[in-house]
Design a protein around this motif. Structure first.
Motif, PDB file in Angstrom:
ATOM      1  N   ALA A  87      56.946   2.123 102.758  1.00 45.35           N
ATOM      2  CA  ALA A  87      56.448   0.940 103.470  1.00 45.35           C
ATOM      3  C   ALA A  87      55.442   0.148 102.627  1.00 45.35           C
ATOM      4  N   ASP A  88      55.301   0.527 101.343  1.00 48.04           N
ATOM      5  CA  ASP A  88      54.394  -0.166 100.406  1.00 48.04           C
ATOM      6  C   ASP A  88      52.927  -0.063 100.815  1.00 48.04           C
ATOM      7  N   VAL A  89      52.569   1.032 101.468  1.00 46.80           N
ATOM      8  CA  VAL A  89      51.165   1.287 101.776  1.00 46.80           C
ATOM      9  C   VAL A  89      50.506   1.898 100.545  1.00 46.80           C
ATOM     10  N   ASP A  90      49.266   1.511 100.286  1.00 44.24           N
ATOM     11  CA  ASP A  90      48.485   2.077  99.190  1.00 44.24           C
ATOM     12  C   ASP A  90      48.032   3.472  99.612  1.00 44.24           C
ATOM     13  N   VAL A  91      48.787   4.505  99.222  1.00 43.31           N
ATOM     14  CA  VAL A  91      48.512   5.862  99.682  1.00 43.31           C
ATOM     15  C   VAL A  91      48.230   6.778  98.492  1.00 43.31           C
ATOM     16  N   THR A  92      47.216   7.618  98.650  1.00 44.65           N
ATOM     17  CA  THR A  92      46.881   8.660  97.683  1.00 44.65           C
ATOM     18  C   THR A  92      47.004   9.988  98.400  1.00 44.65           C
ATOM     19  N   SER A  93      47.624  10.980  97.756  1.00 47.06           N
ATOM     20  CA  SER A  93      47.815  12.261  98.445  1.00 47.06           C
ATOM     21  C   SER A  93      47.448  13.425  97.531  1.00 47.06           C
ATOM     22  N   ASN A  94      46.916  14.471  98.159  1.00 48.06           N
ATOM     23  CA  ASN A  94      46.588  15.711  97.457  1.00 48.06           C
ATOM     24  C   ASN A  94      47.021  16.886  98.315  1.00 48.06           C
ATOM     25  N   VAL A  95      47.738  17.828  97.699  1.00 52.80           N
ATOM     26  CA  VAL A  95      48.107  19.073  98.360  1.00 52.80           C
ATOM     27  C   VAL A  95      47.379  20.195  97.635  1.00 52.80           C
ATOM     28  N   TYR A  96      46.774  21.102  98.425  1.00 49.64           N
ATOM     29  CA  TYR A  96      45.982  22.191  97.858  1.00 49.64           C
ATOM     30  C   TYR A  96      46.756  23.499  98.022  1.00 49.64           C
ATOM     31  N   PRO A  97      47.369  23.973  96.938  1.00 50.03           N
ATOM     32  CA  PRO A  97      48.181  25.199  97.031  1.00 50.03           C
ATOM     33  C   PRO A  97      47.359  26.367  97.563  1.00 50.03           C
ATOM     34  N   GLY A  98      47.961  27.101  98.475  1.00 48.27           N
ATOM     35  CA  GLY A  98      47.301  28.268  99.047  1.00 48.27           C
ATOM     36  C   GLY A  98      46.323  27.964 100.157  1.00 48.27           C
ATOM     37  N   ALA A  99      45.956  26.716 100.361  1.00 48.01           N
ATOM     38  CA  ALA A  99      44.969  26.366 101.393  1.00 48.01           C
ATOM     39  C   ALA A  99      45.619  26.327 102.763  1.00 48.01           C
ATOM     40  N   ASP A 100      44.889  26.831 103.756  1.00 44.22           N
ATOM     41  CA  ASP A 100      45.368  26.809 105.138  1.00 44.22           C
ATOM     42  C   ASP A 100      44.841  25.551 105.839  1.00 44.22           C
ATOM     43  N   HIS A 101      44.981  25.541 107.142  1.00 44.23           N
ATOM     44  CA  HIS A 101      44.694  24.344 107.934  1.00 44.23           C
ATOM     45  C   HIS A 101      43.221  23.940 107.892  1.00 44.23           C
ATOM     46  N   THR A 102      42.318  24.915 107.701  1.00 48.88           N
ATOM     47  CA  THR A 102      40.892  24.632 107.842  1.00 48.88           C
ATOM     48  C   THR A 102      40.181  24.255 106.540  1.00 48.88           C
ATOM     49  N   PHE A 103      40.877  24.326 105.395  1.00 50.51           N
ATOM     50  CA  PHE A 103      40.262  23.926 104.118  1.00 50.51           C
ATOM     51  C   PHE A 103      38.941  24.686 103.885  1.00 50.51           C
ATOM     52  N   GLU A 104      39.036  25.961 103.642  1.00 51.08           N
ATOM     53  CA  GLU A 104      37.827  26.764 103.476  1.00 51.08           C
ATOM     54  C   GLU A 104      37.311  26.743 102.037  1.00 51.08           C
ATOM     55  N   GLY A 105      36.010  27.047 101.903  1.00 46.84           N
ATOM     56  CA  GLY A 105      35.383  27.290 100.605  1.00 46.84           C
ATOM     57  C   GLY A 105      35.530  26.157  99.621  1.00 46.84           C
ATOM     58  N   ALA A 106      36.022  26.510  98.423  1.00 49.74           N
ATOM     59  CA  ALA A 106      36.123  25.541  97.337  1.00 49.74           C
ATOM     60  C   ALA A 106      37.104  24.415  97.669  1.00 49.74           C
ATOM     61  N   THR A 107      38.125  24.742  98.470  1.00 46.70           N
ATOM     62  CA  THR A 107      39.085  23.698  98.861  1.00 46.70           C
ATOM     63  C   THR A 107      38.388  22.606  99.649  1.00 46.70           C
ATOM     64  N   PHE A 108      37.528  23.005 100.601  1.00 46.82           N
ATOM     65  CA  PHE A 108      36.815  22.005 101.383  1.00 46.82           C
ATOM     66  C   PHE A 108      35.933  21.142 100.482  1.00 46.82           C
ATOM     67  N   SER A 109      35.180  21.766  99.583  1.00 53.20           N
ATOM     68  CA  SER A 109      34.268  21.007  98.720  1.00 53.20           C
ATOM     69  C   SER A 109      35.030  19.999  97.873  1.00 53.20           C
ATOM     70  N   ARG A 110      36.141  20.442  97.317  1.00 51.32           N
ATOM     71  CA  ARG A 110      36.913  19.538  96.463  1.00 51.32           C
ATOM     72  C   ARG A 110      37.524  18.403  97.284  1.00 51.32           C
ATOM     73  N   ALA A 111      38.089  18.754  98.435  1.00 53.96           N
ATOM     74  CA  ALA A 111      38.698  17.728  99.286  1.00 53.96           C
ATOM     75  C   ALA A 111      37.644  16.745  99.788  1.00 53.96           C
ATOM     76  N   MET A 112      36.447  17.256 100.103  1.00 55.46           N
ATOM     77  CA  MET A 112      35.395  16.388 100.620  1.00 55.46           C
ATOM     78  C   MET A 112      34.880  15.462  99.532  1.00 55.46           C
ATOM     79  N   ASP A 113      34.737  15.973  98.311  1.00 62.09           N
ATOM     80  CA  ASP A 113      34.306  15.112  97.202  1.00 62.09           C
ATOM     81  C   ASP A 113      35.301  13.971  96.995  1.00 62.09           C
ATOM     82  N   ARG A 114      36.585  14.288  97.058  1.00 65.48           N
ATOM     83  CA  ARG A 114      37.606  13.248  96.878  1.00 65.48           C
ATOM     84  C   ARG A 114      37.569  12.238  98.030  1.00 65.48           C
ATOM     85  N   THR A 115      37.263  12.728  99.216  1.00 64.15           N
ATOM     86  CA  THR A 115      37.198  11.827 100.369  1.00 64.15           C
ATOM     87  C   THR A 115      36.018  10.872 100.242  1.00 64.15           C
ATOM     88  N   VAL A 116      34.852  11.399  99.845  1.00 70.70           N
ATOM     89  CA  VAL A 116      33.682  10.535  99.671  1.00 70.70           C
ATOM     90  C   VAL A 116      33.931   9.519  98.552  1.00 70.70           C
TER      91      VAL A 116
END
Length: 361
Positions: free
Chosen positions: A324-353
């Motif tokens: 649909a030509d939306v400006d989309v950026t995506s990241n998948v975190y291998p091994g991460a579950d639904h809650t994004f624990e530990g280092a996954t959360f920190s990395r995902a949150m840094d990218r979000t900020v």
């Protein structure tokens, strides 16, 4: 007498005998009003003018009735988010303060919490759409506590929306079961009204020109629908561990075999049919077919081992956004579950900020 004078005399006598004097009682003939010669042809009778036909009023085709449980209903709806009120101070977190808030919209009073960074501002605003929590046990601001904290410490005002039927929000007339029956579309109305209320508020610490959405799990689906329903309302949106952008997937995952939702399922089946009965209805209630309306950049992040919302849903959503030509950026975190624990959360949150810094500052 010569012949010529004689002929002339005879001619004058003849002319005098042929001229009759004018009758004394006849009025003199009036001169014509114009110098145009009088026609000797009898005029044709004047034809009666042809009446102009009165146009038959054109009947407007009746407006097509829109199913209230549909994206089209969200698109056509008029939103009236207003009266944002910062209430009592709940906690001083050192670098920001946490307040109770309320706003109004759609005949509902919606509660929530607001984290406000210390300093003068104005600060960009992120409106949070939390995932599913049983409304009977939910308390105000319960969802996304880690995300609330990080964003406030990084200089964002955070408005966490409780949704109707949650915490201090009013209960709508149909209650929780009615919201489930409506495929949770009313939550989309609540978050749109939250943004409207922010933009209409007079608080000078709010940068009302820079507002974003951030949704996780069920709130990710709320966010995607809101983006499609009201393009241009916010400047960017982040979606974490989202439900599917097709409502049939969500029904099959959480409703089909859920005994607690048996009554809701019976009502759904009776009124508009299950996904196999009326696939067009289920698509019309989904965000994905309306992705071409989205105008904002979107960040999609998902755990590769998410057992609640399968990662294939995120991949399908990203593919559809790209189509649909939306400006989309995506990241998948291998091994991460639904809650994004530990280092996954920190990395995902840094990218979000970083993402919000790029689009809201």
């Amino acid at each position: 007498m010569t012949r010529a004078p004689l002929a002339l005399a005879l001619l004058l006598g003849l002319l005098a005998g042929c001229s009759a004097p004018a009758a004394q009682d006849s009025p003199p003939t009036q001169p014509a009003a114009t110098s145009a010669p009088t026609s000797t042809v009898a005029p044709s009778p004047t034809a009666a003018p042809t009446p102009t036909p009165t146009p038959t009023p054109t009947k407007k085709a009746p407006a097509r009735k829109v199913n209230p449980i549909s994206m089209q209903a969200l698109i056509q709806k008029r939103y009236d988010g207003r009266d944002l009120e910062r209430g009592r101070l709940l906690r001083d977190q050192g670098s920001y303060k946490r307040y109770a808030v309320t706003f109004r919209g759609d005949d509902e009073l919606i509660s929530g919490i607001m984290n406000v960074p210390d300093g003068k501002g104005p600060f960009p605003v992120v409106v949070l759409n939390h995932g599913y929590i049983d409304p009977d046990t939910y308390w105000s601001g319960q969802g996304m506590p880690r995300e609330q904290d990080v964003l406030a410490r990084r200089g964002y005002v955070v408005l966490h929306v409780d949704y109707r039927n949650h915490a201090g929000s009013s209960d709508d007339e149909d209650g929780v079961d009615g919201t489930d029956y409506a495929l949770r579309l009313p939550y989309v109305v609540d978050t749109i009204n939250a943004v409207k209320a922010v933009k209409a508020s007079g608080y000078d610490f709010l940068d009302t020109d820079h507002v974003g959405w951030f949704g996780r799990s069920m709130g990710g689906g709320v966010t995607l629908r809101a983006l499609a329903a009201q393009p241009g309302l916010v400047d960017a949106a982040a979606v974490w561990a989202s439900v599917s952008s097709l409502e049939a997937d969500n029904w099959e995952r959480w409703y089909a075999d859920n005994g607690e939702r048996q009554d809701t399922n019976k009502k759904i089946e009776k009124t508009y049919g299950l996904p196999d009965d009326d696939p067009a209805f289920w698509r019309a209630a989904s965000a994905r077919p309306f992705f071409d309306r989205i105008t904002e950049p979107v960040l999609v992040q998902h755990g590769g081992s998410d057992r609640t919302c399968p990662v294939r849903w995120a991949r399908s959503t990203v593919d559809a956004l790209e189509d649909a030509d939306v400006d989309v950026t995506s990241n998948v975190y291998p091994g991460a579950d639904h809650t994004f624990e530990g280092a996954t959360f920190s990395r995902a949150m840094d990218r979000t900020v970083d993402f919000f810094d790029d689009h809201l500052r």
